[in-house]
Design an enzyme around this catalytic site. Structure first.
Site: not given
Ligand code: R5P
Length: 290
Positions: A203
């Site tokens: 990711k």
């Molecule tokens: C971080 O807090 C987490 O890995 C979230 O799952 C990630 O950042 C994705 O969430 P967002 O779209 O709110 O950034």
């Protein structure tokens, strides 16, 4: 005793039909074991090879984030529209109905809160517990360039070793510290390190300039985080651009659950991800559904 009376002669050998040996379509995943592929198929749609992961794990270091104060009220109704849910084991056990039978990506690292140095994470879940929860993957934060860079990478490689033992893929989550530049050069470095060291998929964040090179140089699928809340059309444009430039999906949190109409937004995101719908058209859909 087995019933062995009147056993029919086996004869349906279909000699005219060659046995198929189809490659596994997901990028860089063809050599994985069956269990890994099966779990990844519970994250990435087998038809599009893409995913809409709904990320609600923010509480593991931020506490009750806006939109996640009551996951039972705000998130459970969104589950039918997600391919996969990313959450902590605490939320999974306490709040997510066990009848949810799509993939769960389990947050498996943690430690510091927003009050402390965030890169100082450790592994926060035993792989046996992840298997007990029947998860599709375990997610670990990797802080390339961060103060505890080596420790966070070691967290990932240990989880990869344990995951390989049990057939559980590991999602390497590239974290960007306040002091780090969010450009393609950094994202290439961070995503490639995760993939080289064994993450099944990675990711990262979308970058306006050069995202194609980030996706191209990462040998396994990339999904993008949504990041901070944007106007809905901008979030749809970001998802569209990422997909068109080689991402295999989104791991989106705030841009869905902090939207004025989360159910409409996640449906619009699905169209962009799985159907290549143009963001302007998806935004019209969002407005209709809203
Ligand atoms: C971080 O807090 C987490 O890995 C979230 O799952 C990630 O950042 C994705 O969430 P967002 O779209 O709110 O950034």
């Amino acid at each position: 005793m087995a019933d062995t009376d009147n056993i029919q002669e086996a004869e349906r050998y279909h000699l005219d039909i060659p046995v198929k040996n189809e490659p596994f379509a997901l990028k860089g995943s063809n050599s994985l074991d069956w269990g890994m592929k099966n779990r990844l198929s519970n994250i990435f749609d087998p038809v599009s090879s893409r995913t809409v992961m709904l990320a609600v794990d923010h509480g593991y270091f931020m506490g009750p984030t806006t939109g996640l104060e009551r996951i039972d009220v705000s998130i459970v109704p969104l589950l039918p529209y997600a391919d996969t849910l990313m959450c902590t084991r605490g939320i999974l056990r306490s709040t997510i109905p066990p009848t949810f039978n799509k993939g769960v990506v389990l947050r498996a690292s943690g430690g510091p809160s927003i009050l402390k140095e965030l890169s100082n994470e450790q592994i926060a879940v035993d792989m046996e517990d992840a298997v007990r929860l029947n998860v599709a993957a375990a997610a670990v934060q990797v802080f390339v360039g961060g103060e505890f860079e080596t420790q966070s990478i070691h967290n990932m490689t240990r989880l990869v070793d344990m995951g390989n033992r049990y057939g559980v893929p590991v999602l390497g989550v590239t974290a960007v510290g306040r002091e780090m530049v969010r450009d393609a050069k950094y994202m290439r470095l961070a995503t490639r390190i995760c993939a080289e060291l064994g993450a099944s998929y990675v990711k990262t964040y979308y970058v306006e300039e050069g995202f194609e090179s980030v996706a191209a140089s990462c040998p396994v699928p990339i999904v993008i985080a949504g990041g901070k809340k944007l106007p809905e059309l901008d979030a749809l444009k970001m998802a569209y651009n990422a997909i068109q430039q080689g991402a295999s999906g989104v791991d989106m949190g705030r841009n869905i659950f902090q939207s004025e109409a989360p159910t409409a937004m996640i449906q619009a995101v699905r169209k962009v991800v799985h159907k290549d719908m143009k963001p302007e058209v998806a935004f019209e859909l969002y407005q209709e559904l809203k």
